[in-house]
Design a protein around this motif. Structure first.
Motif, PDB file in Angstrom:
ATOM      1  N   ILE A 188      46.773  38.445  43.853  1.00  0.00           N
ATOM      2  CA  ILE A 188      46.756  39.538  42.594  1.00  0.00           C
ATOM      3  C   ILE A 188      47.831  39.232  41.618  1.00  0.00           C
ATOM      4  O   ILE A 188      47.847  39.334  40.479  1.00  0.00           O
ATOM      5  CB  ILE A 188      46.975  40.959  43.159  1.00  0.00           C
ATOM      6  CG1 ILE A 188      45.636  41.259  44.043  1.00  0.00           C
ATOM      7  CG2 ILE A 188      47.041  41.796  42.104  1.00  0.00           C
ATOM      8  CD1 ILE A 188      45.979  42.755  44.758  1.00  0.00           C
ATOM      9  N   GLU A 189      49.205  38.891  42.241  1.00  0.00           N
ATOM     10  CA  GLU A 189      50.200  38.369  41.559  1.00  0.00           C
ATOM     11  C   GLU A 189      49.833  37.066  40.644  1.00  0.00           C
ATOM     12  O   GLU A 189      50.246  37.021  39.618  1.00  0.00           O
ATOM     13  CB  GLU A 189      51.413  37.966  42.499  1.00  0.00           C
ATOM     14  CG  GLU A 189      51.963  39.333  43.020  1.00  0.00           C
ATOM     15  CD  GLU A 189      52.772  39.009  44.179  1.00  0.00           C
ATOM     16  OE1 GLU A 189      53.251  37.756  44.470  1.00  0.00           O
ATOM     17  OE2 GLU A 189      53.683  40.013  44.692  1.00  0.00           O
ATOM     18  N   ASP A 194      48.499  34.647  35.364  1.00  0.00           N
ATOM     19  CA  ASP A 194      47.612  34.072  34.474  1.00  0.00           C
ATOM     20  C   ASP A 194      47.047  34.779  33.456  1.00  0.00           C
ATOM     21  O   ASP A 194      46.230  34.356  32.603  1.00  0.00           O
ATOM     22  CB  ASP A 194      46.285  33.312  35.380  1.00  0.00           C
ATOM     23  CG  ASP A 194      46.618  32.418  36.319  1.00  0.00           C
ATOM     24  OD1 ASP A 194      47.631  31.741  36.043  1.00  0.00           O
ATOM     25  OD2 ASP A 194      45.877  32.017  37.166  1.00  0.00           O
ATOM     26  N   GLY A 195      47.505  36.176  33.382  1.00  0.00           N
ATOM     27  CA  GLY A 195      47.277  36.834  32.138  1.00  0.00           C
ATOM     28  C   GLY A 195      46.083  37.889  32.467  1.00  0.00           C
ATOM     29  O   GLY A 195      45.763  38.707  31.422  1.00  0.00           O
ATOM     30  N   ALA A 196      45.475  38.057  33.651  1.00  0.00           N
ATOM     31  CA  ALA A 196      44.529  38.856  33.911  1.00  0.00           C
ATOM     32  C   ALA A 196      44.914  40.548  33.921  1.00  0.00           C
ATOM     33  O   ALA A 196      46.036  40.571  34.389  1.00  0.00           O
ATOM     34  CB  ALA A 196      43.852  38.581  35.290  1.00  0.00           C
ATOM     35  N   GLY A 197      44.407  41.348  33.376  1.00  0.00           N
ATOM     36  CA  GLY A 197      44.835  42.582  33.148  1.00  0.00           C
ATOM     37  C   GLY A 197      44.494  43.312  34.493  1.00  0.00           C
ATOM     38  O   GLY A 197      43.639  42.946  35.366  1.00  0.00           O
TER      39      GLY A 197
END
Length: 293
Positions: A188-189, A194-197
């Motif tokens: 998740i981190e 990588d910029g995923a919301g």
């Protein structure tokens, strides 16, 4: 190198599985066999006289409009219980997994409903929505909503769904929370870096990794909706009003123990058993293919 469990004594493995085999035979195969045999008979109320009629009970059942009505109610009821229960439980588990302060108390309160028996859950929700003394019914009436599940079939079905979902939500919550906590935080981190919301991380990482837990709970909740909700219906609505909440498992009891139609009731239980087995098979055959282990 794969490790295998070995037994020095040949009889020990059989001895270890014997209790489970005995329980399965006594509490599943024996009652199922009795139900199949009784479905082929016409018996009096006391079981003194019986007549072998082959499949007449099934033929009469498929010509009964009330049985089809009960089947439709069961389909709607089961879908709502499973869908709402799983969706709400997953939402609560995700929220609980994010809570830092007071997490223990929050999780404890969500687990408590599972300690309540289905019949007691039906009584509690019936009291809250009682049109005469229920506080929730009084609050709804105060804002202009007339809620009387005693005479309104749709409201009665809605109340049974709410009580059933509430009674099962803790079970689903525990498994979803355990599944969430087993997901490596590093994944998740990395996605966050990588910029995923939050939404993208949930649908692309968390939800696929939760699919084994979700599949297991889907099977369990379908079975629960078909069988485990009997106590809720029996204590809350008794299948009424006008059979609006008479699901199949309650109709088996109603026709068998009240109507004394033992053969017809047994035929219903056999059909219900076959339906649940087929649903479980379909879930394992088609839905499990989408599960990521």
């Amino acid at each position: 190198m794969e490790k295998r469990v070995t037994f020095n004594e040949r009889w020990l493995p059989y001895l270890l599985v014997a209790p489970q085999i005995v329980i399965t035979l006594v509490f599943f195969f024996w009652p199922s066999g009795q139900a199949i045999w009784q479905s082929l008979l016409i018996e009096d109320a006391f079981g003194g006289n019986s007549k072998f009629v082959w499949f007449d009970n099934f033929i009469n059942l498929f010509n009964d409009d009330s049985y089809y009505s009960s089947a439709r109610v069961t389909v709607v009821f089961s879908f709502l219980v499973a869908a709402i229960g799983l969706g709400l439980s997953l939402f609560l588990a995700v929220m609980a997994d994010r809570v830092i302060r007071g997490a223990t108390a929050y999780k404890t309160f969500l687990i408590w409903p599972y300690a309540v028996a289905p019949a007691v859950a039906g009584v509690l929700w019936g009291f809250l929505f009682n049109p005469s003394v229920g506080i929730v019914a009084w609050m709804l009436q105060a804002i202009g909503i007339e809620f009387n599940y005693v005479i309104n079939g749709n409201q009665a079905l809605l109340l049974v769904v709410i009580a059933s979902v509430w009674n099962q939500i803790s079970y689903n919550f525990l498994f979803f929370l355990a599944g969430l906590q087993s997901i490596p935080k590093s994944l998740i981190e990395a996605a966050a870096i990588d910029g995923a919301g939050p939404g993208r991380r949930f649908w692309d990482i968390i939800f696929p990794l939760l699919s084994p837990v979700g599949f297991f709970l889907l099977v369990v909740n379908i079975i629960y909706a078909f069988f485990g909700t009997f106590g809720v219906v029996a204590s809350l609505t008794q299948g009424g009003p006008a059979n609006a909440t008479e699901i199949l498992v309650f109709k088996v009891y109603n026709d068998g123990f009240r109507g004394q139609d033992l053969g017809g009731s047994s035929a219903q239980s056999v059909i219900l058993m076959i339906v649940v087995i087929l649903l479980t098979f379909v879930q394992f055959r088609f839905i499990e293919r989408r599960v990521h282990y």
